[in-house]
Design a protein around this motif. Structure first.
Motif, PDB file in Angstrom:
ATOM      1  N   GLN A  11       0.809  -1.218   0.000  1.00 10.17           N
ATOM      2  CA  GLN A  11       0.000   0.000   0.000  1.00 10.17           C
ATOM      3  C   GLN A  11       0.846   1.273   0.000  1.00 10.17           C
ATOM      4  OE1 GLN A  11      -2.813  -0.255   3.267  1.00 10.17           O
ATOM      5  NE2 GLN A  11      -3.540  -2.277   2.625  1.00 10.17           N
ATOM      6  N   GLN A  12       2.162   1.126  -0.201  1.00 11.52           N
ATOM      7  CA  GLN A  12       3.025   2.302  -0.205  1.00 11.52           C
ATOM      8  C   GLN A  12       2.578   3.295  -1.284  1.00 11.52           C
ATOM      9  OE1 GLN A  12       6.996   0.682  -0.666  1.00 11.52           O
ATOM     10  NE2 GLN A  12       7.497   1.118   1.464  1.00 11.52           N
ATOM     11  N   GLY A  13       2.478   4.560  -0.896  1.00 11.24           N
ATOM     12  CA  GLY A  13       2.153   5.609  -1.863  1.00 11.24           C
ATOM     13  C   GLY A  13       3.343   6.509  -2.065  1.00 11.24           C
ATOM     14  N   ASN A  14       3.141   7.813  -1.880  1.00 15.38           N
ATOM     15  CA  ASN A  14       4.217   8.775  -2.064  1.00 15.38           C
ATOM     16  C   ASN A  14       4.694   9.385  -0.748  1.00 15.38           C
ATOM     17  OD1 ASN A  14       4.328   8.601  -4.938  1.00 15.38           O
ATOM     18  ND2 ASN A  14       2.445   9.825  -5.048  1.00 15.38           N
ATOM     19  N   ASP A  15       4.325   8.761   0.363  1.00 12.94           N
ATOM     20  CA  ASP A  15       4.779   9.245   1.661  1.00 12.94           C
ATOM     21  C   ASP A  15       6.249   8.890   1.830  1.00 12.94           C
ATOM     22  OD1 ASP A  15       5.195  10.013   4.252  1.00 12.94           O
ATOM     23  OD2 ASP A  15       3.988   8.412   5.136  1.00 12.94           O
ATOM     24  N   LEU A  16       7.116   9.889   1.766  1.00 13.41           N
ATOM     25  CA  LEU A  16       8.556   9.669   1.791  1.00 13.41           C
ATOM     26  C   LEU A  16       9.001   8.913   3.031  1.00 13.41           C
ATOM     27  CD1 LEU A  16      11.201  10.306   0.256  1.00 13.41           C
ATOM     28  CD2 LEU A  16      11.359  12.409   1.606  1.00 13.41           C
ATOM     29  N   GLN A  17       8.433   9.246   4.173  1.00 13.71           N
ATOM     30  CA  GLN A  17       8.868   8.633   5.418  1.00 13.71           C
ATOM     31  C   GLN A  17       8.582   7.137   5.469  1.00 13.71           C
ATOM     32  OE1 GLN A  17      10.828  10.268   7.539  1.00 13.71           O
ATOM     33  NE2 GLN A  17      10.651  11.901   6.000  1.00 13.71           N
ATOM     34  N   ALA A  18       7.633   6.686   4.663  1.00 11.64           N
ATOM     35  CA  ALA A  18       7.288   5.263   4.662  1.00 11.64           C
ATOM     36  C   ALA A  18       8.424   4.405   4.107  1.00 11.64           C
ATOM     37  CB  ALA A  18       6.017   5.036   3.838  1.00 11.64           C
ATOM     38  N   PHE A  19       9.328   5.018   3.345  1.00 12.71           N
ATOM     39  CA  PHE A  19      10.424   4.273   2.728  1.00 12.71           C
ATOM     40  C   PHE A  19      11.641   4.146   3.646  1.00 12.71           C
ATOM     41  CE2 PHE A  19       8.543   6.548  -1.111  1.00 12.71           C
ATOM     42  CZ  PHE A  19       7.703   5.488  -1.437  1.00 12.71           C
ATOM     43  N   TYR A  20      11.691   4.967   4.690  1.00 11.66           N
ATOM     44  CA  TYR A  20      12.839   4.989   5.592  1.00 11.66           C
ATOM     45  C   TYR A  20      12.585   4.117   6.816  1.00 11.66           C
ATOM     46  CZ  TYR A  20      15.032   9.009   3.212  1.00 11.66           C
ATOM     47  OH  TYR A  20      15.629   9.841   2.304  1.00 11.66           O
ATOM     48  N   VAL A  21      13.489   3.188   7.078  1.00  5.60           N
ATOM     49  CA  VAL A  21      13.416   2.356   8.273  1.00  5.60           C
ATOM     50  C   VAL A  21      14.725   2.554   9.041  1.00  5.60           C
ATOM     51  CG1 VAL A  21      13.229   0.028   9.194  1.00  5.60           C
ATOM     52  CG2 VAL A  21      11.958   0.645   7.120  1.00  5.60           C
ATOM     53  N   GLU A  22      14.638   3.151  10.211  1.00  7.88           N
ATOM     54  CA  GLU A  22      15.867   3.450  10.957  1.00  7.88           C
ATOM     55  C   GLU A  22      16.542   2.165  11.431  1.00  7.88           C
ATOM     56  OE1 GLU A  22      17.664   6.669  14.119  1.00  7.88           O
ATOM     57  OE2 GLU A  22      15.487   6.533  13.833  1.00  7.88           O
ATOM     58  N   VAL A  23      17.871   2.167  11.336  1.00  6.73           N
ATOM     59  CA  VAL A  23      18.682   1.008  11.717  1.00  6.73           C
ATOM     60  C   VAL A  23      19.482   1.365  12.969  1.00  6.73           C
ATOM     61  CG1 VAL A  23      20.560  -0.539  11.031  1.00  6.73           C
ATOM     62  CG2 VAL A  23      18.865   0.220   9.338  1.00  6.73           C
ATOM     63  N   SER A  24      19.331   0.580  14.017  1.00  9.66           N
ATOM     64  CA  SER A  24      20.060   0.818  15.257  1.00  9.66           C
ATOM     65  C   SER A  24      21.093  -0.264  15.550  1.00  9.66           C
ATOM     66  CB  SER A  24      19.082   0.922  16.437  1.00  9.66           C
ATOM     67  OG  SER A  24      18.304  -0.262  16.539  1.00  9.66           O
ATOM     68  N   ASP A  25      21.189  -1.268  14.702  1.00  5.88           N
ATOM     69  CA  ASP A  25      22.114  -2.390  14.902  1.00  5.88           C
ATOM     70  C   ASP A  25      23.554  -1.872  15.006  1.00  5.88           C
ATOM     71  OD1 ASP A  25      23.740  -4.622  14.721  1.00  5.88           O
ATOM     72  OD2 ASP A  25      22.568  -5.594  13.162  1.00  5.88           O
ATOM     73  N   PRO A  26      24.222  -2.053  16.152  1.00  5.54           N
ATOM     74  CA  PRO A  26      25.579  -1.537  16.309  1.00  5.54           C
ATOM     75  C   PRO A  26      26.577  -2.173  15.340  1.00  5.54           C
ATOM     76  CG  PRO A  26      24.980  -2.958  18.163  1.00  5.54           C
ATOM     77  CD  PRO A  26      23.730  -2.713  17.374  1.00  5.54           C
ATOM     78  N   HIS A  27      26.301  -3.401  14.920  1.00  9.23           N
ATOM     79  CA  HIS A  27      27.170  -4.085  13.955  1.00  9.23           C
ATOM     80  C   HIS A  27      27.160  -3.349  12.606  1.00  9.23           C
ATOM     81  CE1 HIS A  27      29.294  -7.247  11.879  1.00  9.23           C
ATOM     82  NE2 HIS A  27      28.254  -7.539  11.110  1.00  9.23           N
TER      83      HIS A  27
END
Length: 238
Positions: A11-27
């Motif tokens: 259901q992804q549209g044009n919401d830019l933030q929907a494409f960003y997934v923050e990564v916290s993995d220290p590796h």
């Protein structure tokens, strides 16, 4: 290994933030910091690349754009078909050809594949693309676009590097050539299918297509440039 749930991807549209997934993995953070501070000539105090030793990560995001991923997969399939029809064999392009720590990018390949093994039959590599924050948003939403290429030394296209200090030259919207001002910058770590690459021996200003193959029909998929002497280069070497 998508983080976003399947129904949300569909259901992804044009919401830019929907494409960003923050990564916290220290590796992952440690691996990126290694690429920033040690790839290419970053440890050579005699060059401007040494300023990369102070590079710090502000944040890391993985991009989950379902439409772009399927467009990329379709392109891989088209490359495989072209190679099969024209009996083209793909050779692996060398990376980590310069610098002090000779395997930074080589060792990073499997770390950044997000659980999807790189396509060795198409010489798929993990490479770097430096850009401004605004340009990055456009790429995340609509993908790389070779039509934005201007006065490109090796022909119109999208350029990637295997040294962070090279990509750094294109990250500031105020200056060029790897400045040290405090502007926040963006480095895109991308999957790049080099395919049947042509090794450049000279510059290719004004060219719009890759070189024609010598021993098969069609054109090469990409152009690879090694460090060293390059005919037509303003410094005579890359």
């Amino acid at each position: 290994q998508w983080v976003t749930k399947t129904e949300a991807l569909l259901q992804q549209g044009n919401d830019l933030q929907a494409f960003y997934v923050e990564v916290s993995d220290p590796h992952i953070h440690a691996a990126i910091e290694k690429v920033l501070q040690a790839s290419g000539h970053a440890k050579d105090v005699a060059t401007t690349c040494s300023r990369m030793s102070t590079a710090r990560i502000q944040s890391v995001h993985r991009i989950e754009n379902f439409r772009l991923w399927h467009r990329y997969q379709a392109r891989l399939a088209a490359m495989r078909q072209d190679h099969a029809i024209n009996n083209v064999s793909v050779r692996s392009a060398a990376i980590d050809l310069d610098g002090f720590d000779g395997r930074v990018m080589t060792n990073s390949q499997s770390i950044f594949d997000c659980g999807e093994a790189l396509a060795t039959d198409l010489d798929e590599k993990i490479l770097l693309h430096g850009t401004s924050w605004g340009n990055a948003d456009s790429i995340v939403q609509d993908g790389f676009d070779n039509r934005t290429s201007q006065r490109a030394m090796y022909g119109a296209g999208v350029y990637f590097a295997c040294a962070a200090c090279k990509s750094h030259q294109y990250t500031c919207h105020l200056h060029h050539n790897g400045c040290s001002c405090k502007v926040e910058r963006t480095l895109i770590i991308a999957r790049v299918a080099l395919g049947d690459a042509s090794l450049a021996a000279e510059t290719r200003y004004e060219e719009r297509r890759p070189p024609v193959r010598n021993n098969a029909a069609g054109t090469h998929d990409s152009i690879v440039v090694h460090p060293g002497m390059i005919k037509g280069h303003h410094r005579h070497r890359q």
